[in-house]
Design a protein around this motif. Structure first.
Motif, PDB file in Angstrom:
ATOM      1  N   LEU A   1      24.488  49.924  55.304  1.00 19.82           N
ATOM      2  CA  LEU A   1      23.610  50.065  56.652  1.00 19.82           C
ATOM      3  C   LEU A   1      24.391  48.894  57.743  1.00 19.82           C
ATOM      4  O   LEU A   1      24.393  47.752  57.575  1.00 19.82           O
ATOM      5  CB  LEU A   1      22.406  49.204  56.106  1.00 19.82           C
ATOM      6  N   PRO A   2      24.983  49.692  58.518  1.00 18.96           N
ATOM      7  CA  PRO A   2      25.675  49.040  59.864  1.00 18.96           C
ATOM      8  C   PRO A   2      24.524  48.284  60.728  1.00 18.96           C
ATOM      9  O   PRO A   2      23.403  48.875  61.050  1.00 18.96           O
ATOM     10  CB  PRO A   2      26.283  50.112  60.609  1.00 18.96           C
ATOM     11  N   GLY A   3      24.924  47.405  61.057  1.00 18.35           N
ATOM     12  CA  GLY A   3      23.744  46.245  61.946  1.00 18.35           C
ATOM     13  C   GLY A   3      24.372  45.117  62.277  1.00 18.35           C
ATOM     14  O   GLY A   3      25.359  44.704  61.924  1.00 18.35           O
ATOM     15  N   ASP A   4      23.753  44.650  63.112  1.00 18.59           N
ATOM     16  CA  ASP A   4      24.008  42.888  63.831  1.00 18.59           C
ATOM     17  C   ASP A   4      22.832  42.059  63.318  1.00 18.59           C
ATOM     18  O   ASP A   4      21.777  42.305  63.873  1.00 18.59           O
ATOM     19  CB  ASP A   4      24.383  43.049  65.114  1.00 18.59           C
ATOM     20  N   LEU A   5      23.037  41.187  62.647  1.00 20.18           N
ATOM     21  CA  LEU A   5      21.985  40.069  62.524  1.00 20.18           C
ATOM     22  C   LEU A   5      21.620  39.399  63.581  1.00 20.18           C
ATOM     23  O   LEU A   5      20.463  38.662  63.780  1.00 20.18           O
ATOM     24  CB  LEU A   5      22.695  39.210  61.364  1.00 20.18           C
ATOM     25  N   ALA A   6      22.538  39.309  64.692  1.00 17.85           N
ATOM     26  CA  ALA A   6      22.205  38.714  66.148  1.00 17.85           C
ATOM     27  C   ALA A   6      21.047  39.651  66.605  1.00 17.85           C
ATOM     28  O   ALA A   6      20.341  38.939  67.677  1.00 17.85           O
ATOM     29  CB  ALA A   6      23.521  38.533  66.654  1.00 17.85           C
ATOM     30  N   ASP A   7      20.829  40.651  66.441  1.00 26.86           N
ATOM     31  CA  ASP A   7      19.875  41.683  67.058  1.00 26.86           C
ATOM     32  C   ASP A   7      18.674  41.595  66.055  1.00 26.86           C
ATOM     33  O   ASP A   7      18.584  42.406  65.108  1.00 26.86           O
ATOM     34  CB  ASP A   7      20.535  43.045  67.174  1.00 26.86           C
ATOM     35  N   LEU A   8      17.784  40.570  66.499  1.00 32.32           N
ATOM     36  CA  LEU A   8      16.635  40.560  65.352  1.00 32.32           C
ATOM     37  C   LEU A   8      15.556  41.663  65.525  1.00 32.32           C
ATOM     38  O   LEU A   8      14.944  41.956  64.494  1.00 32.32           O
ATOM     39  CB  LEU A   8      15.831  39.165  65.460  1.00 32.32           C
TER      40      LEU A   8
ATOM     41  N   GLY B   1      17.657  32.787  61.566  1.00 36.65           N
ATOM     42  CA  GLY B   1      16.614  33.628  62.082  1.00 36.65           C
ATOM     43  C   GLY B   1      16.758  35.212  61.359  1.00 36.65           C
ATOM     44  O   GLY B   1      15.473  35.365  61.167  1.00 36.65           O
ATOM     45  N   ALA B   2      17.776  35.521  60.983  1.00 37.51           N
ATOM     46  CA  ALA B   2      17.878  36.672  60.577  1.00 37.51           C
ATOM     47  C   ALA B   2      17.417  36.889  58.949  1.00 37.51           C
ATOM     48  O   ALA B   2      16.474  37.734  58.678  1.00 37.51           O
ATOM     49  CB  ALA B   2      19.235  37.396  60.325  1.00 37.51           C
ATOM     50  N   ALA B   3      17.422  35.640  58.266  1.00 31.92           N
ATOM     51  CA  ALA B   3      16.980  35.515  57.029  1.00 31.92           C
ATOM     52  C   ALA B   3      15.070  35.475  57.125  1.00 31.92           C
ATOM     53  O   ALA B   3      14.550  35.937  56.156  1.00 31.92           O
ATOM     54  CB  ALA B   3      17.218  34.343  56.294  1.00 31.92           C
ATOM     55  N   PHE B   4      14.953  34.671  58.327  1.00 31.71           N
ATOM     56  CA  PHE B   4      13.337  34.678  58.393  1.00 31.71           C
ATOM     57  C   PHE B   4      12.799  36.304  58.723  1.00 31.71           C
ATOM     58  O   PHE B   4      11.633  36.412  57.922  1.00 31.71           O
ATOM     59  CB  PHE B   4      12.916  33.834  59.513  1.00 31.71           C
ATOM     60  N   VAL B   5      13.292  36.925  59.639  1.00 30.51           N
ATOM     61  CA  VAL B   5      12.781  38.089  59.850  1.00 30.51           C
ATOM     62  C   VAL B   5      12.767  39.042  58.586  1.00 30.51           C
ATOM     63  O   VAL B   5      11.693  39.710  58.516  1.00 30.51           O
ATOM     64  CB  VAL B   5      13.760  38.797  61.057  1.00 30.51           C
ATOM     65  N   LEU B   6      13.990  39.143  57.617  1.00 30.79           N
ATOM     66  CA  LEU B   6      13.913  39.968  56.835  1.00 30.79           C
ATOM     67  C   LEU B   6      13.060  39.742  55.541  1.00 30.79           C
ATOM     68  O   LEU B   6      12.279  40.350  54.926  1.00 30.79           O
ATOM     69  CB  LEU B   6      15.465  40.162  56.057  1.00 30.79           C
ATOM     70  N   SER B   7      12.818  38.249  55.432  1.00 34.87           N
ATOM     71  CA  SER B   7      11.779  37.692  54.220  1.00 34.87           C
ATOM     72  C   SER B   7      10.428  38.217  54.712  1.00 34.87           C
ATOM     73  O   SER B   7       9.726  38.587  54.082  1.00 34.87           O
ATOM     74  CB  SER B   7      11.910  36.254  54.441  1.00 34.87           C
ATOM     75  N   GLN B   8      10.161  37.988  56.107  1.00 39.02           N
ATOM     76  CA  GLN B   8       8.904  38.373  56.668  1.00 39.02           C
ATOM     77  C   GLN B   8       8.722  39.973  56.643  1.00 39.02           C
ATOM     78  O   GLN B   8       7.297  40.412  56.353  1.00 39.02           O
ATOM     79  CB  GLN B   8       8.485  37.892  58.077  1.00 39.02           C
ATOM     80  N   ALA B   9       9.680  40.605  56.754  1.00 37.26           N
ATOM     81  CA  ALA B   9       9.550  41.995  56.826  1.00 37.26           C
ATOM     82  C   ALA B   9       9.315  42.711  55.362  1.00 37.26           C
ATOM     83  O   ALA B   9       8.571  43.687  55.183  1.00 37.26           O
ATOM     84  CB  ALA B   9      10.603  42.790  57.686  1.00 37.26           C
ATOM     85  N   LEU B  10      10.235  42.172  54.413  1.00 30.26           N
ATOM     86  CA  LEU B  10      10.101  42.742  53.171  1.00 30.26           C
ATOM     87  C   LEU B  10       9.028  42.081  52.065  1.00 30.26           C
ATOM     88  O   LEU B  10       8.843  42.815  51.141  1.00 30.26           O
ATOM     89  CB  LEU B  10      11.466  42.673  52.477  1.00 30.26           C
ATOM     90  N   SER B  11       8.631  41.020  52.334  1.00 29.74           N
ATOM     91  CA  SER B  11       7.834  40.439  51.281  1.00 29.74           C
ATOM     92  C   SER B  11       6.567  41.120  51.160  1.00 29.74           C
ATOM     93  O   SER B  11       5.936  40.988  49.973  1.00 29.74           O
ATOM     94  CB  SER B  11       7.529  38.834  51.793  1.00 29.74           C
ATOM     95  N   PRO B  12       5.920  41.590  52.192  1.00 25.56           N
ATOM     96  CA  PRO B  12       4.555  42.354  51.929  1.00 25.56           C
ATOM     97  C   PRO B  12       4.762  43.494  50.891  1.00 25.56           C
ATOM     98  O   PRO B  12       3.985  43.849  49.966  1.00 25.56           O
ATOM     99  CB  PRO B  12       4.183  42.896  53.275  1.00 25.56           C
ATOM    100  N   ALA B  13       5.633  44.320  50.956  1.00 30.15           N
ATOM    101  CA  ALA B  13       6.106  45.286  50.085  1.00 30.15           C
ATOM    102  C   ALA B  13       6.299  44.428  48.568  1.00 30.15           C
ATOM    103  O   ALA B  13       5.939  45.163  47.398  1.00 30.15           O
ATOM    104  CB  ALA B  13       7.204  46.031  50.316  1.00 30.15           C
ATOM    105  N   MET B  14       7.040  43.443  48.479  1.00 33.09           N
ATOM    106  CA  MET B  14       7.374  42.920  47.139  1.00 33.09           C
ATOM    107  C   MET B  14       5.961  42.594  46.617  1.00 33.09           C
ATOM    108  O   MET B  14       5.796  42.660  45.230  1.00 33.09           O
ATOM    109  CB  MET B  14       8.211  41.625  47.391  1.00 33.09           C
ATOM    110  N   LYS B  15       4.889  41.957  47.434  1.00 31.93           N
ATOM    111  CA  LYS B  15       3.732  41.572  46.883  1.00 31.93           C
ATOM    112  C   LYS B  15       3.038  42.906  46.260  1.00 31.93           C
ATOM    113  O   LYS B  15       2.509  42.751  45.186  1.00 31.93           O
ATOM    114  CB  LYS B  15       2.802  40.947  48.057  1.00 31.93           C
ATOM    115  N   GLN B  16       3.144  44.158  46.926  1.00 30.77           N
ATOM    116  CA  GLN B  16       2.460  45.184  46.529  1.00 30.77           C
ATOM    117  C   GLN B  16       3.097  45.534  45.309  1.00 30.77           C
ATOM    118  O   GLN B  16       2.411  46.291  44.250  1.00 30.77           O
ATOM    119  CB  GLN B  16       2.484  46.168  47.667  1.00 30.77           C
ATOM    120  N   ARG B  17       4.332  45.382  45.002  1.00 24.57           N
ATOM    121  CA  ARG B  17       5.183  45.884  43.633  1.00 24.57           C
ATOM    122  C   ARG B  17       5.134  44.859  42.775  1.00 24.57           C
ATOM    123  O   ARG B  17       5.419  45.180  41.493  1.00 24.57           O
ATOM    124  CB  ARG B  17       6.668  45.918  44.120  1.00 24.57           C
ATOM    125  N   GLY B  18       4.567  44.062  42.821  1.00 28.72           N
ATOM    126  CA  GLY B  18       4.070  43.002  41.763  1.00 28.72           C
ATOM    127  C   GLY B  18       5.143  41.766  41.665  1.00 28.72           C
ATOM    128  O   GLY B  18       5.105  41.135  40.572  1.00 28.72           O
TER     129      GLY B  18
END
Length: 262
Positions: free
Chosen positions: A70-77, A126-143
């Motif tokens: 997945l190409p991308g730049d962590l500086a681009d939140l 900052g990137a770790a915060f953004v990804l944790s915030q974005a992905l954790s709701p689905a983790m909750k749903q997956r148990g």
């Protein structure tokens, strides 16, 4: 190889892992370890990195296409948030997030520009915060799920010219502990791995003159008198998402050969 937590279909089968900085030395070892354990691995790194080639090499070794670059730049939140949203839409979420990507800023306090400081905080924490915030709701749903943040021995102090970098890693420690508290009731464990001196391209970037001198310096600091490898860090990360660590959360695991004992 330890068996991952919540694994009901065999080691890693149908489980998904996102690794940032996946094409670097530590990232490649982490991606390879999860791939060979049966995970589908999403390797995030700069478009200019060797990510596509590294992913192809790992897939060839596994005999199956399990790693996606997945190409991308962590500086681009904002762009990172969009990448996470796309993953959620296409994959239904991630079981594991490894926040490994980062930049290493070097320079005495007076010489660090404001932009260098801000870039370091954005990419490293900052990137770790953004990804944790974005992905954790689905983790909750997956148990449940696991998040592992890659820190550094630099946070222990003892080095000049590393203020922005150490500060960013301190933010990761705070993120690890706060997330562990907030997400624990949802069976999401959050831990950190803090590597010591690991031979990677970043190390070679700052020590170009004498490898023997560098090895002597490091071995003198360490209690264990041998150099680590990136695999030592990858094994620690894998342990923290396995069932063997099911009662561990909010922890900073030092992998430094006894250099720093915190």
């Amino acid at each position: 190889m330890q068996q991952p937590m919540n694994d009901v279909n065999g080691i890693g089968k149908n489980r998904k892992c996102l690794v940032t900085g996946g094409a670097g030395g530590l990232g490649t070892a982490i991606c390879t370890t999860f791939c060979l354990a049966g995970y589908r691995v999403f390797m995030h790194d700069l478009p200019t990195s060797a990510g596509a080639e590294v992913a192809a090499q790992i897939n060839a070794a596994a005999g199956e296409d399990r790693v996606t670059f997945l190409p991308g730049d962590l500086a681009d939140l904002n762009g990172l948030r969009n990448t996470a949203a796309k993953l959620l839409a296409e994959e239904g979420g991630m079981d594991v997030l490894v926040n490994n990507g980062g930049i290493d800023t070097l320079g005495e306090l007076e010489g660090v520009s404001l932009q260098e400081f801000l870039d370091t905080q954005t990419v490293n924490s900052g990137a770790a915060f953004v990804l944790s915030q974005a992905l954790s709701p689905a983790m909750k749903q997956r148990g449940g799920g696991q998040i592992v943040n890659i820190m550094s021995i630099i946070l222990s102090g003892g080095w000049n010219g590393r203020v922005p970098y150490a500060m960013s890693k301190g933010s990761l420690l705070g993120l690890t502990r706060a997330l562990a508290r907030e997400l624990g009731p949802f069976n999401i464990r959050v831990n950190a791995v803090s590597p010591g001196a690991i031979p990677t391209n970043i190390e070679r970037k700052f020590w170009t003159d004498s490898r023997e001198e560098l090895d002597r310096f490091i071995l003198d600091k360490q209690s264990l008198k041998f150099r680590a490898t990136a695999q030592d860090v990858a094994d620690a990360v894998f342990f923290l998402v396995s069932d063997q660590s099911r009662f561990i959360t909010g922890h900073e695991l030092h992998v430094n050969g006894g250099w720093y004992m915190g």
